[in-house]
Structure formats: structure tokens, C-alpha cells
Design a protein around this motif. Sequence first.
Motif, PDB file in Angstrom:
ATOM      1  N   MET A 202       0.800  -1.041   0.020  1.00  0.00           N
ATOM      2  CA  MET A 202       0.061   0.135  -0.051  1.00  0.00           C
ATOM      3  C   MET A 202       1.019   1.277  -0.135  1.00  0.00           C
ATOM      4  N   TYR A 203       0.311   2.087  -0.713  1.00  0.00           N
ATOM      5  CA  TYR A 203       1.128   3.588  -0.921  1.00  0.00           C
ATOM      6  C   TYR A 203       0.385   4.558  -0.324  1.00  0.00           C
TER       7      TYR A 203
ATOM      8  N   SER B  37      -5.087   2.333  -0.283  1.00  0.00           N
ATOM      9  CA  SER B  37      -4.516   1.352  -1.401  1.00  0.00           C
ATOM     10  C   SER B  37      -5.209   1.940  -2.445  1.00  0.00           C
TER      11      SER B  37
ATOM     12  N   GLY C 118      -4.929   0.066  -5.511  1.00  0.00           N
ATOM     13  CA  GLY C 118      -4.776  -1.233  -6.233  1.00  0.00           C
ATOM     14  C   GLY C 118      -3.427  -1.717  -6.172  1.00  0.00           C
ATOM     15  N   THR C 119      -3.021  -3.026  -6.486  1.00  0.00           N
ATOM     16  CA  THR C 119      -1.921  -3.606  -6.367  1.00  0.00           C
ATOM     17  C   THR C 119      -0.702  -2.870  -7.604  1.00  0.00           C
ATOM     18  N   THR C 120      -1.450  -2.753  -8.641  1.00  0.00           N
ATOM     19  CA  THR C 120      -0.308  -2.181  -9.893  1.00  0.00           C
ATOM     20  C   THR C 120      -0.033  -0.572  -9.467  1.00  0.00           C
TER      21      THR C 120
ATOM     22  N   ASP D  18      -0.253   0.833  -6.548  1.00  0.00           N
ATOM     23  CA  ASP D  18       0.698   0.948  -5.396  1.00  0.00           C
ATOM     24  C   ASP D  18       2.064   0.540  -5.578  1.00  0.00           C
ATOM     25  N   GLU D  19       2.429  -0.435  -6.619  1.00  0.00           N
ATOM     26  CA  GLU D  19       3.711  -0.590  -6.779  1.00  0.00           C
ATOM     27  C   GLU D  19       4.152   0.265  -7.525  1.00  0.00           C
TER      28      GLU D  19
END
Length: 56
Positions: A1-2, A6, A8-10, A12-13
Motif C-alpha cells: 500500500m502506498y 490502497s 490497487g496492487t499495480t 501501489d507498486e
Amino acid sequence: MYGEKSLGTTADEDLSIAKMQQEGLNSSGFQGFYLPHQERRVQHFHEVLNNYMNAD
């Protein structure tokens, strides 16, 4: 998580990588970068578009 929530995964990455890239670009050891030909074309496109959008 950023951050606080969150996205979403993409996302956040991507945001965590972008944060590290910005820190590296602001470091005293950074001496410049090399853009391949295609990236220079994309950069030029964005500069032209930006100039067009900001023209009076």
C-alpha cells in the motif's frame, strides 16, 4: 500500500517505484541520464504538446 489508502496492487507498486526514482534523481550521485531514440521522440512530443497547450 502506498500512502493512507490502497489504489490497487499495480498503482501501489508503480507509486512506490516512482518514489524511489525521485529520491535517486535528487541524490548527489545522479549525473544525468540517457534516453534511447524512441524515448527522445516521446519526450519531444510531450514538449510540443505542452508548448501548444500553453501558447497564448
